[in-house]
Design an enzyme around this catalytic site. Structure first.
Site, PDB file in Angstrom:
ATOM      1  N   ASP A 137       0.788  -1.058  -0.198  1.00  0.00           N
ATOM      2  CA  ASP A 137       0.051  -0.031  -0.064  1.00  0.00           C
ATOM      3  C   ASP A 137       0.940   1.378  -0.013  1.00  0.00           C
ATOM      4  O   ASP A 137       0.244   2.614   0.096  1.00  0.00           O
ATOM      5  CB  ASP A 137      -1.074  -0.129   1.058  1.00  0.00           C
ATOM      6  CG  ASP A 137      -0.441  -0.190   2.628  1.00  0.00           C
ATOM      7  OD1 ASP A 137       0.869  -0.526   2.703  1.00  0.00           O
ATOM      8  OD2 ASP A 137      -0.698   0.087   3.514  1.00  0.00           O
ATOM      9  N   GLU A 162      12.706  -3.849  11.351  1.00  0.00           N
ATOM     10  CA  GLU A 162      13.819  -3.218  10.154  1.00  0.00           C
ATOM     11  C   GLU A 162      15.179  -3.587  11.067  1.00  0.00           C
ATOM     12  O   GLU A 162      16.207  -4.123  10.424  1.00  0.00           O
ATOM     13  CB  GLU A 162      13.491  -1.997   9.833  1.00  0.00           C
ATOM     14  CG  GLU A 162      12.464  -1.661   8.945  1.00  0.00           C
ATOM     15  CD  GLU A 162      11.138  -1.459   9.763  1.00  0.00           C
ATOM     16  OE1 GLU A 162      11.396  -1.694  11.038  1.00  0.00           O
ATOM     17  OE2 GLU A 162      10.016  -1.225   9.342  1.00  0.00           O
TER      18      GLU A 162
HETATM   19  C1  UGA Z   1       4.466  -0.419   8.667  1.00  0.00           C
HETATM   20  C2  UGA Z   1       5.682  -0.993   7.809  1.00  0.00           C
HETATM   21  O1  UGA Z   1       5.697  -0.103   6.580  1.00  0.00           O
HETATM   22  C3  UGA Z   1       5.865  -2.481   7.453  1.00  0.00           C
HETATM   23  O2  UGA Z   1       6.642  -2.469   6.463  1.00  0.00           O
HETATM   24  C4  UGA Z   1       5.681  -3.151   8.694  1.00  0.00           C
HETATM   25  O3  UGA Z   1       5.882  -4.410   8.429  1.00  0.00           O
HETATM   26  C5  UGA Z   1       4.594  -2.538   9.692  1.00  0.00           C
HETATM   27  O4  UGA Z   1       4.853  -1.172   9.916  1.00  0.00           O
HETATM   28  C6  UGA Z   1       4.872  -3.381  10.941  1.00  0.00           C
HETATM   29  O5  UGA Z   1       5.248  -2.786  11.938  1.00  0.00           O
HETATM   30  O6  UGA Z   1       4.752  -4.691  11.033  1.00  0.00           O
HETATM   31  P1  UGA Z   1       1.826  -0.706   8.119  1.00  0.00           P
HETATM   32  O7  UGA Z   1       1.334   0.124   6.908  1.00  0.00           O
HETATM   33  O8  UGA Z   1       1.437  -0.163   9.452  1.00  0.00           O
HETATM   34  O9  UGA Z   1       3.526  -0.636   7.926  1.00  0.00           O
HETATM   35  O10 UGA Z   1       1.534  -2.048   7.859  1.00  0.00           O
HETATM   36  P2  UGA Z   1       0.734  -2.777   6.705  1.00  0.00           P
HETATM   37  O11 UGA Z   1       0.648  -2.225   5.437  1.00  0.00           O
HETATM   38  O12 UGA Z   1      -0.576  -2.721   7.276  1.00  0.00           O
HETATM   39  O13 UGA Z   1       1.374  -4.089   6.624  1.00  0.00           O
HETATM   40  C7  UGA Z   1       2.665  -4.286   6.102  1.00  0.00           C
HETATM   41  C8  UGA Z   1       2.422  -5.354   4.980  1.00  0.00           C
HETATM   42  O14 UGA Z   1       2.011  -6.709   5.416  1.00  0.00           O
HETATM   43  C9  UGA Z   1       1.614  -4.989   3.767  1.00  0.00           C
HETATM   44  O15 UGA Z   1       2.180  -5.390   2.499  1.00  0.00           O
HETATM   45  C10 UGA Z   1       0.469  -6.006   4.194  1.00  0.00           C
HETATM   46  O16 UGA Z   1      -0.380  -6.220   2.936  1.00  0.00           O
HETATM   47  C11 UGA Z   1       0.898  -7.084   4.756  1.00  0.00           C
HETATM   48  N1  UGA Z   1       0.200  -7.961   5.847  1.00  0.00           N
HETATM   49  C12 UGA Z   1      -0.479  -6.859   6.749  1.00  0.00           C
HETATM   50  C13 UGA Z   1      -0.168  -9.076   5.978  1.00  0.00           C
HETATM   51  O17 UGA Z   1       0.536  -9.632   4.975  1.00  0.00           O
HETATM   52  N2  UGA Z   1      -0.816  -9.779   6.819  1.00  0.00           N
HETATM   53  C14 UGA Z   1      -1.561  -8.780   7.705  1.00  0.00           C
HETATM   54  O18 UGA Z   1      -2.371  -9.358   8.499  1.00  0.00           O
HETATM   55  C15 UGA Z   1      -1.375  -7.529   7.738  1.00  0.00           C
HETATM   56 MN    MN Z   2       0.926  -0.105   4.991  1.00  0.00          MN
END
Ligand code: UGA
Ligand code: MN
Length: 316
Positions: free
Chosen positions: A175, A261
């Site tokens: 995203d 990270e």
């Molecule tokens: C922030 C960071 O940009 C992420 O790289 C990091 O993994 C995350 O925080 C964290 O601390 O874990 P954020 O926008 O809060 O990102 O997280 P999301 O975009 O909701 O999720 C990161 C990635 O994991 C996305 O590509 C999403 O599709 C994936 N995701 C999310 C899953 O595969 N499973 C889930 O249940 C939720």
């Molecule tokens: Mn995100």
């Protein structure tokens, strides 16, 4: 009849000749200047095209592949996010997209999507352990996201790419928003590189703060500044040779909030001193930590309850 003396006629003729000569010289030099200006413009236009072609062939066709790992999970906006991301990636040459679904098995939606997206890809899946899966009502920071999926992507690279292969690893959440210039920057990485991520960490940007001579000298962050790498997942790339050198490096669900990270990068035995500064000494923002608003489906749910559901064959 008055006779014009012959000397006056000669004078007139000479004068005429002089005027004509001056006129010719003037117009000729003017025309020449115009012509030269026009030619110079054309040369610079052609030079731009040649430079552009050189840049393309040097940066994209000949340089090593970028392997990008993208975790993704089922939600209403998944296909929209993947569409936006893939259509950015279509502009990037020598790119291999490793998409890892957070699911027990590969879904039909993502399978169809990938087979039509026009990119070179590998489709994998790895379900997040139930104990670490966010519930709908949970704030998203409660659990780390993308852990199992990124590890699965790393294992795929380690098992399927020869350790001699030149390439770069980049983690791309589904995203975020990416500027195409970023991929050119990634391809100049020697060992590991970093750049600021816009709209991250509750700041205008987070990541490298002060950079000089291509080196990161300090971090710009407000939250947990003691982290070895106070940087978003989208703010760094590494040479894939490090994955073969440090086979244990990866992600863990036990990692404290904000340390994903740092855990990965320290697992690759990197420190701030190793980080090459990209994006114009880290003064350009080439990636934004945008987040897609959760779709509100109140009316859809109402219609389902009323027995008037929408056409189930239409995939959103
Ligand atoms: C922030 C960071 O940009 C992420 O790289 C990091 O993994 C995350 O925080 C964290 O601390 O874990 P954020 O926008 O809060 O990102 O997280 P999301 O975009 O909701 O999720 C990161 C990635 O994991 C996305 O590509 C999403 O599709 C994936 N995701 C999310 C899953 O595969 N499973 C889930 O249940 C939720
Ligand atoms: Mn995100």
């Amino acid at each position: 009849m008055k006779v014009i003396p012959i000397y006056s006629l000669r004078l007139l003729l000479t004068l005429n000749l002089v005027v004509l000569l001056v006129y010719c010289i003037l117009t000729l030099t003017c025309d020449n200047e115009k012509q030269i200006k026009k030619l110079k413009k054309e040369v610079s236009y052609l030079q731009d095209i040649i430079d552009g072609e050189n840049e393309k062939s040097v940066n994209e066709e000949l340089l090593p592949t970028i392997y990008a790992i993208t975790p993704t999970y089922a939600r209403w906006t998944q296909k929209a996010d993947l569409t936006r991301l893939s259509q950015t990636l279509l502009h990037v040459k020598n790119f291999h997209w490793i998409v890892v679904e957070d699911a027990d098995r590969k879904t039909l939606l993502v399978t169809k999507f990938l087979s039509n997206c026009g990119l070179k890809y590998t489709h994998l899946n790895a379900k997040t352990d139930q104990n670490f899966k966010l519930k709908d009502s949970d704030p998203n920071w409660l659990m780390p996201r993308g852990v199992a999926q990124r590890n699965t992507g790393l294992t795929w690279i380690r098992n399927n790419i020869s350790p001699q292969t030149e390439g770069y690893l980049y983690f791309m959440d589904d995203d975020n928003t990416y500027d195409l210039q970023l991929f050119k920057e990634i391809r100049t990485t020697q060992l590991a590189s970093a750049w600021p991520v816009g709209l991250s960490g509750g700041l205008k940007f987070e990541g490298p703060g002060f950079c000089k001579d291509g080196k990161v000298l300090s971090w710009y962050t407000a939250w947990k500044p003691e982290r070895p790498f106070p940087i978003d997942m989208a703010g760094f790339a590494v040479n894939i040779k490090l994955l073969f050198q440090y086979k244990e490096a990866g992600f863990s669900n036990a990692t404290p909030r904000g340390y994903l990270e740092s855990h990965f990068l320290t697992g690759l035995h990197l420190t701030i001193n190793d980080m090459e500064a990209k994006a114009n000494q880290c003064t350009d923002i080439l990636v934004w930590h945008t987040r897609t608003e959760k779709a509100k489906m109140k009316q859809e749910d109402k219609l389902i309850k009323l027995g008037k559901p929408s056409n189930p064959n239409i995939e959103v």
